[in-house]
Design a protein around this motif. Structure first.
Motif, PDB file in Angstrom:
ATOM      1  N   SER A   1       0.827  -1.207   0.000  1.00  0.00           N
ATOM      2  CA  SER A   1       0.000   0.000   0.000  1.00  0.00           C
ATOM      3  C   SER A   1       0.861   1.257   0.000  1.00  0.00           C
ATOM      4  N   LEU A   2       1.959   1.215   0.763  1.00  0.00           N
ATOM      5  CA  LEU A   2       2.844   2.375   0.829  1.00  0.00           C
ATOM      6  C   LEU A   2       3.555   2.601  -0.500  1.00  0.00           C
ATOM      7  N   TRP A   3       3.983   1.517  -1.145  1.00  0.00           N
ATOM      8  CA  TRP A   3       4.603   1.661  -2.467  1.00  0.00           C
ATOM      9  C   TRP A   3       3.619   2.263  -3.465  1.00  0.00           C
ATOM     10  N   LEU A   4       2.371   1.856  -3.403  1.00  0.00           N
ATOM     11  CA  LEU A   4       1.357   2.406  -4.297  1.00  0.00           C
ATOM     12  C   LEU A   4       1.123   3.888  -4.012  1.00  0.00           C
ATOM     13  N   LEU A   5       1.070   4.234  -2.717  1.00  0.00           N
ATOM     14  CA  LEU A   5       0.903   5.640  -2.343  1.00  0.00           C
ATOM     15  C   LEU A   5       2.103   6.467  -2.800  1.00  0.00           C
ATOM     16  N   THR A   6       3.302   5.886  -2.696  1.00  0.00           N
ATOM     17  CA  THR A   6       4.515   6.584  -3.144  1.00  0.00           C
ATOM     18  C   THR A   6       4.464   6.819  -4.649  1.00  0.00           C
ATOM     19  N   TRP A   7       4.005   5.818  -5.375  1.00  0.00           N
ATOM     20  CA  TRP A   7       3.921   5.927  -6.841  1.00  0.00           C
ATOM     21  C   TRP A   7       3.057   7.108  -7.262  1.00  0.00           C
ATOM     22  N   PHE A   8       1.938   7.292  -6.588  1.00  0.00           N
ATOM     23  CA  PHE A   8       1.020   8.371  -6.965  1.00  0.00           C
ATOM     24  C   PHE A   8       1.392   9.720  -6.349  1.00  0.00           C
ATOM     25  N   SER A   9       2.247   9.713  -5.324  1.00  0.00           N
ATOM     26  CA  SER A   9       2.567  10.954  -4.612  1.00  0.00           C
ATOM     27  C   SER A   9       3.805  11.652  -5.150  1.00  0.00           C
ATOM     28  N   PHE A  10       4.576  10.968  -6.004  1.00  0.00           N
ATOM     29  CA  PHE A  10       5.776  11.569  -6.587  1.00  0.00           C
ATOM     30  C   PHE A  10       5.672  11.542  -8.105  1.00  0.00           C
ATOM     31  N   SER A  11       6.126  12.619  -8.695  1.00  0.00           N
ATOM     32  CA  SER A  11       6.001  12.781 -10.143  1.00  0.00           C
ATOM     33  C   SER A  11       6.997  11.888 -10.882  1.00  0.00           C
ATOM     34  N   LYS A  12       6.633  11.531 -12.123  1.00  0.00           N
ATOM     35  CA  LYS A  12       7.552  10.755 -12.957  1.00  0.00           C
ATOM     36  C   LYS A  12       8.454  11.676 -13.793  1.00  0.00           C
ATOM     37  N   LYS A  13       8.372  12.990 -13.545  1.00  0.00           N
ATOM     38  CA  LYS A  13       9.199  13.922 -14.304  1.00  0.00           C
ATOM     39  C   LYS A  13      10.676  13.751 -13.915  1.00  0.00           C
ATOM     40  N   GLN A  14      11.538  14.199 -14.815  1.00  0.00           N
ATOM     41  CA  GLN A  14      12.965  14.087 -14.569  1.00  0.00           C
ATOM     42  C   GLN A  14      13.394  14.996 -13.423  1.00  0.00           C
ATOM     43  N   ILE A  15      14.388  14.540 -12.691  1.00  0.00           N
ATOM     44  CA  ILE A  15      14.915  15.325 -11.574  1.00  0.00           C
ATOM     45  C   ILE A  15      15.666  16.534 -12.123  1.00  0.00           C
ATOM     46  N   GLN A  16      15.289  17.701 -11.620  1.00  0.00           N
ATOM     47  CA  GLN A  16      15.963  18.930 -12.037  1.00  0.00           C
ATOM     48  C   GLN A  16      17.190  19.136 -11.149  1.00  0.00           C
ATOM     49  N   ARG A  17      18.367  18.998 -11.735  1.00  0.00           N
ATOM     50  CA  ARG A  17      19.606  19.105 -10.974  1.00  0.00           C
ATOM     51  C   ARG A  17      20.078  20.549 -10.871  1.00  0.00           C
ATOM     52  N   HIS A  18      20.687  20.867  -9.721  1.00  0.00           N
ATOM     53  CA  HIS A  18      21.283  22.173  -9.514  1.00  0.00           C
ATOM     54  C   HIS A  18      22.756  22.128  -9.899  1.00  0.00           C
ATOM     55  N   ALA A  19      23.245  23.255 -10.358  1.00  0.00           N
ATOM     56  CA  ALA A  19      24.675  23.354 -10.662  1.00  0.00           C
ATOM     57  C   ALA A  19      25.432  23.581  -9.355  1.00  0.00           C
ATOM     58  N   VAL A  20      26.182  22.569  -8.937  1.00  0.00           N
ATOM     59  CA  VAL A  20      26.928  22.637  -7.687  1.00  0.00           C
ATOM     60  C   VAL A  20      28.375  22.304  -7.963  1.00  0.00           C
ATOM     61  N   ASP A  21      29.262  22.966  -7.265  1.00  0.00           N
ATOM     62  CA  ASP A  21      30.691  22.725  -7.419  1.00  0.00           C
ATOM     63  C   ASP A  21      31.007  21.251  -7.148  1.00  0.00           C
ATOM     64  N   GLU A  22      31.595  20.582  -8.117  1.00  0.00           N
ATOM     65  CA  GLU A  22      31.882  19.159  -7.985  1.00  0.00           C
ATOM     66  C   GLU A  22      33.029  18.883  -7.013  1.00  0.00           C
ATOM     67  N   ALA A  23      33.784  19.900  -6.671  1.00  0.00           N
ATOM     68  CA  ALA A  23      34.986  19.689  -5.873  1.00  0.00           C
ATOM     69  C   ALA A  23      34.730  19.841  -4.372  1.00  0.00           C
ATOM     70  N   SER A  24      33.544  19.506  -3.912  1.00  0.00           N
ATOM     71  CA  SER A  24      33.275  19.602  -2.478  1.00  0.00           C
ATOM     72  C   SER A  24      34.013  18.479  -1.753  1.00  0.00           C
ATOM     73  N   GLY A  25      34.806  18.850  -0.753  1.00  0.00           N
ATOM     74  CA  GLY A  25      35.628  17.869  -0.057  1.00  0.00           C
ATOM     75  C   GLY A  25      34.885  17.224   1.091  1.00  0.00           C
ATOM     76  N   TRP A  26      35.450  16.153   1.585  1.00  0.00           N
ATOM     77  CA  TRP A  26      34.887  15.507   2.760  1.00  0.00           C
ATOM     78  C   TRP A  26      36.024  14.968   3.608  1.00  0.00           C
ATOM     79  N   GLN A  27      35.757  14.787   4.907  1.00  0.00           N
ATOM     80  CA  GLN A  27      36.795  14.424   5.871  1.00  0.00           C
ATOM     81  C   GLN A  27      36.798  12.907   6.084  1.00  0.00           C
ATOM     82  N   ARG A  28      37.746  12.256   5.451  1.00  0.00           N
ATOM     83  CA  ARG A  28      37.808  10.795   5.507  1.00  0.00           C
ATOM     84  C   ARG A  28      38.029  10.302   6.941  1.00  0.00           C
TER      85      ARG A  28
END
Length: 371
Positions: A172-199
Motif C-alpha cells: 500500500s505504501l509503495w502504491l501511495l509513493t507511486w502516486f505521490s511523486f512525479s515521474k518527471k525528470q529530476i531537475q539538478r542544480h549546478a553545484v561545485d563538484e569539488a566539495s571535499g569531505w573528511q575521511r
C-alpha cells in the motif's frame, strides 16, 4: 553555551510537553523519586549515541558524496522516491526504525543541495516506511522487542505472525509513493563538484557506529556512550556542539508525561477493565492509546493486562501511523527535517495510511480467524 541553549529556547513542542507535564502533575499522585524511573534511560542513551554518530558522519561531508551519486544514478523523482522508501523499510527490519531514520534522513536532506526534489515529502514517506518495515521482525522496533519477550513465539514464528500485515502495508505504501511523486525528470542544480569531505571523521564515526551497536546488544550502552563522548571531544568537538540536544529533552518530557497520565485517578478504574474487552475493543484501544501516548508506552501499558497476541502486535504497530505521537520515529524524522510545514503535511499522508491499515489488519484478522 548560546549554541547549546538555542534549541531549548526555540523548541515549541518541548515547551508544550513541559506545560502539559506541569498540569498533569497537579492531578496525578506521585513521588519525586518515581520521575527518574519513569524515563526509559536505555532509550535516551541509545538516542544520544545515535545523534552523535549521525552528526559525525554528516559533518564529515560524505552524505554529500552519496547524495550526488544518487542524483546522478536516478533520472526521475518517482524511481528515487521508491528506492528511498524501499531502503528505509528494509533497513528498519534489522537496524530498528530509529536507526534507519538516523542514516537516511541526513542523506535525504543533502539531496536538496543538488536538486529540486520535494525533500520534505520524501522524509515523510521514509518515516511511514520505517513504521511499515519495522513491524515485520521482533527487532524492528521497541514495541516488537517487548511483545516478543512477553510472547511464546520464536524469531521465525514472530515474523510469520507479522508477515501478512507487513506485506499488505508495504504494498500500500509503495502504491501511495507511486502516486505521490512525479515521474518527471529530476531537475539538478549546478553545484561545485569539488566539495571535499573528511575521511578521518567518517571512518572513525562508522567504526564507532559498529562499536555502539554491538554495545547495545551486550547491554553496555552507557559505557559506549562515554567512549563516544571522549572520542568526539578529542577529534571533533563541533559534532557535540551541532547536535539537537533538545530532542533528548523532548523524549524525557514525553516519558514523564505518560507516567503522569497513567497515574491519573480517573483512569485507574478503566485500566483495570481492559482484559474484559472483546477483540474489537482491544484493537481500537491499542491503536487509540498509541495515537495519544505513542505505541511503545501503549504496549508497556497494555501488556500489564493483555497477552502478547497477534491482534495486539498488529494494533500497536499500526498505531505508529496517524498522529505525530503515534511513533517516536515520526518525531525523530520530522525534527531532523528542520521544516516547520512538514509537521502539518505529515498528517495528510499518515492519517489516511492509519485508516487504511486499520481496515486491512481487521479484515486480515477476521479472515484468519474464519479459516
Amino acid at each position: 553555551m548560546a549554541t547549546l541553549l538555542r534549541p531549548f529556547l526555540h523548541d515549541r513542542f518541548l515547551h508544550l510537553l513541559v506545560v502539559l507535564g506541569v498540569v498533569l502533575a497537579c492531578f496525578a499522585p506521585f513521588k519525586s523519586a518515581e520521575l527518574v524511573t519513569a524515563v526509559d534511560w536505555n532509550t535516551i542513551i541509545t538516542l544520544c549515541g545515535l545523534l552523535m554518530l549521525t552528526k559525525g558522519i554528516e559533518l564529515s561531508g560524505y552524505f554529500e558524496v552519496l547524495g550526488r551519486r544518487l542524483i546522478h544514478r536516478f533520472q526521475r523523482e518517482r524511481t528515487l522516491a521508491l528506492f528511498m522508501v524501499t531502503g528505509a523499510a528494509l533497513l528498519s527490519t534489522f537496524l530498528t526504525n530509529d536507526v534507519a531514520l538516523f542514516i537516511l534522513v541526513p542523506l535525504t536532506l543533502t539531496l536538496r543541495k543538488f536538486s529540486s526534489l520535494p525533500v520534505s515529502r520524501l522524509i515523510i514517506f521514509e518515516a511511514l516506511a520505517v513504521n511499515a518495515g519495522s513491524l515485520l521482525t521482533p527487532i524492528g522496533n521497541p514495541q516488537n522487542i517487548l511483545l516478543w519477550s512477553h510472547g511464546q513465539l520464536g524469531f521465525a514464528g514472530f515474523i510469520l505472525q507479522m508477515l501478512p500485515l507487513a506485506a499488505l502495508t508495504l504494498a500500500s505504501l509503495w502504491l501511495l509513493t507511486w502516486f505521490s511523486f512525479s515521474k518527471k525528470q529530476i531537475q539538478r542544480h549546478a553545484v561545485d563538484e569539488a566539495s571535499g569531505w573528511q575521511r578521518r571523521l567518517l571512518l572513525i564515526s562508522v567504526a564507532m557506529y559498529g562499536v555502539f551497536i554491538v554495545a547495545l546488544e551486550l547491554q553496555l550502552a552507557q559505557w559506549a556512550l562515554l567512549l563516544l563522548l571522549a572520542v568526539f571531544l578529542c577529534i571533533a568537538r563541533r559534532v557535540l556542539l551541532s547536535i539537537d540536544w533538545s530532542l533528548l529533552a523532548v523524549f524525557i518530557a514525553m516519558f514523564i508525561d505518560v507516567f503522569f497520565l497513567t497515574r491519573l485517578p480517573v483512569l485507574q478504574e478503566p485500566l483495570q477493565h481492559i482484559s474484559q474487552l472483546g477483540d474489537g475493543g482491544r484493537y481500537l484501544l491499542a491503536i487509540g492509546l498509541s495515537q495519544i501516548i505513542s505505541n511503545v508506552p501503549a504496549t508497556i501499558l497494555l501488556l500489564n493486562s493483555l497477552p502478547a497476541s497477534t491482534l495486539l502486535a498488529w494494533a500497536v504497530n499500526i498505531g505508529g501511523f496517524g498522529l505525530l505521537p503515534g511513533s517516536l520515529a515520526n518525531l525523530i524524522a520530522l525534527r531532523m527535517a528542520k521544516d516547520r510545514r512538514i509537521w502539518w503535511h505529515f498528517h495528510l499522508f499518515s492519517i489516511p495510511m492509519l485508516l487504511w491499515s486499520m481496515a486491512l489488519a481487521w479484515g486480515l484478522f477476521l479472515l484468519i480467524n474464519a479459516a
